[in-house]
Design a protein around this motif. Structure first.
Motif, PDB file in Angstrom:
ATOM      1  N   GLY A 185     -43.982 -71.755  17.771  1.00 53.19           N
ATOM      2  CA  GLY A 185     -43.286 -72.316  16.607  1.00 53.19           C
ATOM      3  C   GLY A 185     -43.736 -73.725  16.286  1.00 53.19           C
ATOM      4  N   LEU A 186     -44.134 -74.462  17.322  1.00 59.00           N
ATOM      5  CA  LEU A 186     -44.583 -75.846  17.101  1.00 59.00           C
ATOM      6  C   LEU A 186     -45.821 -75.913  16.206  1.00 59.00           C
ATOM      7  N   ALA A 187     -46.616 -74.829  16.180  1.00 54.90           N
ATOM      8  CA  ALA A 187     -47.794 -74.827  15.313  1.00 54.90           C
ATOM      9  C   ALA A 187     -47.378 -75.012  13.854  1.00 54.90           C
ATOM     10  N   GLU A 188     -46.269 -74.353  13.463  1.00 56.51           N
ATOM     11  CA  GLU A 188     -45.813 -74.492  12.071  1.00 56.51           C
ATOM     12  C   GLU A 188     -45.276 -75.905  11.830  1.00 56.51           C
ATOM     13  N   VAL A 189     -44.654 -76.496  12.847  1.00 52.19           N
ATOM     14  CA  VAL A 189     -44.148 -77.865  12.706  1.00 52.19           C
ATOM     15  C   VAL A 189     -45.330 -78.821  12.493  1.00 52.19           C
ATOM     16  N   ILE A 190     -46.368 -78.649  13.301  1.00 47.67           N
ATOM     17  CA  ILE A 190     -47.570 -79.488  13.152  1.00 47.67           C
ATOM     18  C   ILE A 190     -48.177 -79.264  11.766  1.00 47.67           C
ATOM     19  N   LYS A 191     -48.155 -78.013  11.307  1.00 52.67           N
ATOM     20  CA  LYS A 191     -48.688 -77.699   9.970  1.00 52.67           C
ATOM     21  C   LYS A 191     -47.980 -78.525   8.893  1.00 52.67           C
ATOM     22  N   TYR A 192     -46.646 -78.600   8.953  1.00 51.74           N
ATOM     23  CA  TYR A 192     -45.921 -79.400   7.944  1.00 51.74           C
ATOM     24  C   TYR A 192     -46.384 -80.842   7.964  1.00 51.74           C
ATOM     25  N   GLY A 193     -46.609 -81.371   9.159  1.00 52.74           N
ATOM     26  CA  GLY A 193     -47.081 -82.749   9.263  1.00 52.74           C
ATOM     27  C   GLY A 193     -48.425 -82.907   8.572  1.00 52.74           C
ATOM     28  N   VAL A 194     -49.333 -81.975   8.847  1.00 55.41           N
ATOM     29  CA  VAL A 194     -50.679 -82.075   8.268  1.00 55.41           C
ATOM     30  C   VAL A 194     -50.636 -81.945   6.745  1.00 55.41           C
ATOM     31  N   ILE A 195     -49.874 -80.977   6.248  1.00 56.97           N
ATOM     32  CA  ILE A 195     -49.966 -80.711   4.805  1.00 56.97           C
ATOM     33  C   ILE A 195     -49.147 -81.681   3.956  1.00 56.97           C
ATOM     34  N   LEU A 196     -48.051 -82.200   4.508  1.00 55.57           N
ATOM     35  CA  LEU A 196     -47.135 -82.937   3.624  1.00 55.57           C
ATOM     36  C   LEU A 196     -46.560 -84.231   4.179  1.00 55.57           C
ATOM     37  N   ASP A 197     -46.698 -84.503   5.468  1.00 56.08           N
ATOM     38  CA  ASP A 197     -45.916 -85.606   6.006  1.00 56.08           C
ATOM     39  C   ASP A 197     -46.602 -86.260   7.219  1.00 56.08           C
ATOM     40  N   ALA A 198     -47.370 -87.310   6.920  1.00 56.32           N
ATOM     41  CA  ALA A 198     -48.111 -87.997   7.986  1.00 56.32           C
ATOM     42  C   ALA A 198     -47.160 -88.601   9.026  1.00 56.32           C
ATOM     43  N   ASP A 199     -45.966 -89.042   8.585  1.00 53.07           N
ATOM     44  CA  ASP A 199     -45.009 -89.624   9.543  1.00 53.07           C
ATOM     45  C   ASP A 199     -44.513 -88.572  10.528  1.00 53.07           C
ATOM     46  N   LEU A 200     -44.304 -87.357  10.022  1.00 50.17           N
ATOM     47  CA  LEU A 200     -43.865 -86.266  10.898  1.00 50.17           C
ATOM     48  C   LEU A 200     -44.947 -85.979  11.939  1.00 50.17           C
ATOM     49  N   PHE A 201     -46.191 -85.954  11.494  1.00 52.74           N
ATOM     50  CA  PHE A 201     -47.310 -85.706  12.412  1.00 52.74           C
ATOM     51  C   PHE A 201     -47.306 -86.757  13.519  1.00 52.74           C
ATOM     52  N   LYS A 202     -47.096 -88.012  13.107  1.00 54.83           N
ATOM     53  CA  LYS A 202     -47.084 -89.124  14.056  1.00 54.83           C
ATOM     54  C   LYS A 202     -45.901 -88.989  15.023  1.00 54.83           C
ATOM     55  N   LYS A 203     -44.762 -88.585  14.448  1.00 49.89           N
ATOM     56  CA  LYS A 203     -43.553 -88.464  15.260  1.00 49.89           C
ATOM     57  C   LYS A 203     -43.723 -87.393  16.342  1.00 49.89           C
ATOM     58  N   ILE A 204     -44.300 -86.261  15.962  1.00 50.33           N
ATOM     59  CA  ILE A 204     -44.510 -85.195  16.948  1.00 50.33           C
ATOM     60  C   ILE A 204     -45.418 -85.741  18.043  1.00 50.33           C
ATOM     61  N   ASP A 205     -46.459 -86.418  17.606  1.00 48.64           N
ATOM     62  CA  ASP A 205     -47.447 -86.942  18.542  1.00 48.64           C
ATOM     63  C   ASP A 205     -46.827 -87.974  19.485  1.00 48.64           C
ATOM     64  N   VAL A 223     -36.403 -83.163  13.405  1.00 51.75           N
ATOM     65  CA  VAL A 223     -37.688 -82.539  13.074  1.00 51.75           C
ATOM     66  C   VAL A 223     -37.469 -81.211  12.341  1.00 51.75           C
ATOM     67  N   VAL A 224     -36.535 -80.406  12.841  1.00 49.85           N
ATOM     68  CA  VAL A 224     -36.261 -79.119  12.182  1.00 49.85           C
ATOM     69  C   VAL A 224     -35.761 -79.365  10.755  1.00 49.85           C
ATOM     70  N   ALA A 225     -34.851 -80.323  10.606  1.00 49.42           N
ATOM     71  CA  ALA A 225     -34.315 -80.612   9.268  1.00 49.42           C
ATOM     72  C   ALA A 225     -35.424 -81.089   8.331  1.00 49.42           C
ATOM     73  N   ARG A 226     -36.328 -81.916   8.847  1.00 48.29           N
ATOM     74  CA  ARG A 226     -37.427 -82.417   8.023  1.00 48.29           C
ATOM     75  C   ARG A 226     -38.340 -81.263   7.574  1.00 48.29           C
ATOM     76  N   CYS A 227     -38.653 -80.360   8.507  1.00 47.65           N
ATOM     77  CA  CYS A 227     -39.497 -79.208   8.143  1.00 47.65           C
ATOM     78  C   CYS A 227     -38.803 -78.349   7.085  1.00 47.65           C
ATOM     79  N   CYS A 228     -37.501 -78.122   7.278  1.00 52.23           N
ATOM     80  CA  CYS A 228     -36.751 -77.331   6.291  1.00 52.23           C
ATOM     81  C   CYS A 228     -36.781 -78.012   4.930  1.00 52.23           C
ATOM     82  N   ALA A 229     -36.624 -79.349   4.931  1.00 54.41           N
ATOM     83  CA  ALA A 229     -36.619 -80.083   3.656  1.00 54.41           C
ATOM     84  C   ALA A 229     -37.973 -79.950   2.971  1.00 54.41           C
ATOM     85  N   LEU A 230     -39.037 -80.028   3.759  1.00 57.20           N
ATOM     86  CA  LEU A 230     -40.373 -79.893   3.180  1.00 57.20           C
ATOM     87  C   LEU A 230     -40.569 -78.493   2.605  1.00 57.20           C
TER      88      LEU A 230
END
Ligand SMILES: NC(=O)c1ccc[n+]([C@@H]2O[C@H](COP(=O)([O-])OP(=O)(O)OC[C@H]3O[C@@H](n4cnc5c(N)ncnc54)[C@H](O)[C@@H]3O)[C@@H](O)[C@H]2O)c1
Ligand SMILES: [Zn+2]
Length: 366
Positions: A185-205, A223-230
């Motif tokens: 499931g984390l792959a999809e979370v990382i995907k959201y960071g890459v496609i739409l949200d550099a801060d999310l990518f940084k946060k996961i990292d 993180v889940v809420a942010r992905c849902c919002a995106l």
């Protein structure tokens, strides 16, 4: 509790709320009853999730004086077929459920897709509440209104758009999820960071991985809420995938090629991780993305335990051939959604689906 509004434009469905941080079973039962009214409830689940959460949710609904049944299907993708849909529909009709009923899907993407499709079709459409219990279902499949089943010819070939009336998420349910499913499931979370949200990518990292994802509830809810919002934003802007919604397909053209080649003997998120790394290389070739983009994505995927290279026995030629047959090929043209950099997607002459030559895809896979 975090609230995310999914604003579907009038005329093409209804708007609804996603709540992150609602507790199973009682908090979820309260939230369902507060906003949805129905004469009968059918909690749909699978053989793993039923005993863990769904039976208790049906009990909690009954304890409040409601009529509620729990219908459990065998766990696994093999269940996502016409037969299962027919069985659930017949069972509900036999039990006396009618147009004033509401379904509650408790489980991963399989349960969500099946229950959502039953809700879309039974009595020409009844409401459905989604209670996702895998990370993939929380950040992806429960949001956006796509429902459906597989047929012998392929995955998700029969389905309908049917937006849920509410999505209720308890991240603590992830505590019982097998570690490999969480990682996938984390792959999809990382995907959201890459496609739409550099801060999310940084946060996961920076924070999530080090803290140990399953152990930091507050971060995980954020993180889940942010992905849902995106996903909600993208879906609201383009429910039927005319153009913008394609950004969600980053990594997926290659992933579907891998899944087909391996006969689905790989987890979806694992295939997506390999797909993102390959497609980021394509992005460097085709849309001028930075050369280290692929390496940055690969480094994060590897840190969370996701694969980044084609597995043994999966030949690049076969993956390209399978990808070229995929349903995302429009007018015979292979297309990928490609990032221009972490957090921004590139647009080509036809929008977000960028035309890709088989030769380029083959080169990056090698
Ligand atoms: N509708 C969409 O937009 C959309 C998007 C992405 C994926 N999907 C679909 O989602 C499906 C994959 O979903 P998935 O990855 O959630 O798989 P899944 O539903 O098969 O769940 C994975 C496994 O985890 C178990 N499980 C679920 N929650 C659990 C929990 N909390 N504790 C213990 N075990 C638990 C399940 O029983 C199952 O064995 C695919 O069919 C895919 O096509 C749909
Ligand atoms: Zn996916």
């Amino acid at each position: 509790m975090q609230r995310v509004e999914v604003a579907i434009p009038a005329g093409s469905g209804h708007s609804y709320e996603i709540l992150v941080g609602v507790e199973l079973p009682h908090g979820v039962a309260d939230q369902i009853l507060e906003r949805v009214s129905a004469a009968r409830w059918a909690v749909i689940s699978d053989s793993n999730v039923g005993p863990l959460y769904a039976d208790a949710l049906a009990d909690a609904l009954r304890a409040q004086g409601e009529v509620a049944e729990c219908i459990t299907v065998p766990a696994g993708e093999e269940t996502k077929n016409r037969d299962t849909v027919a069985k659930i529909q017949d069972q509900l009709i036999d039990l006396g459920y009618g147009r004033d009923s509401c379904l509650v899907a408790v489980g991963g993407g399989v349960v969500g897709d099946v229950a959502g499709f039953v809700a879309a079709t039974l009595f020409r459409g009844i409401p459905c509440v989604q209670v996702p219990t895998t990370l993939l279902a929380m950040v992806d499949s429960s949001v956006g209104g796509k429902t459906g089943i597989d047929t012998p010819a392929g995955k998700n070939l029969v389905g309908a758009f049917h937006q849920p009336v509410r999505v209720l998420i308890d991240v603590l349910a992830l505590g019982s999820l097998p570690a490999a499913e969480l990682t996938s499931g984390l792959a999809e979370v990382i995907k959201y960071g890459v496609i739409l949200d550099a801060d999310l990518f940084k946060k996961i990292d920076e924070s999530l991985v080090d803290a140990g994802i399953a152990h930091c509830k507050a971060d995980l809810e954020g993180v889940v809420a942010r992905c849902c919002a995106l996903k909600a934003d993208v879906t609201a802007a383009d429910e039927r995938e005319a153009n913008y919604r394609q950004v969600l397909n980053f990594g997926h053209t290659v992933a579907h090629g891998i899944e087909t080649t391996l006969g689905y003997r790989i987890r979806h998120g694992e295939a997506v991780a390999i797909g993102m790394v390959a497609e980021a290389r394509l992005a460097h070739r085709l849309v001028n993305a930075p050369e280290d983009l692929s390496a940055r994505i690969a480094a994060l995927c590897e840190r969370v335990g996701l694969p980044t290279r084609l597995p043994e026995g999966c030949r690049p030629e076969d993956v390209v051939a399978a990808a070229a047959k995929d349903k995302k090929v429009r007018a015979g043209q292979l297309r990928c959604a490609l990032p221009a950099d972490i957090g921004t997607m590139a647009q080509g002459p036809d929008g977000y689906g960028i035309a890709v030559d088989s030769a380029d895809l083959l080169a990056v896979l090698r």
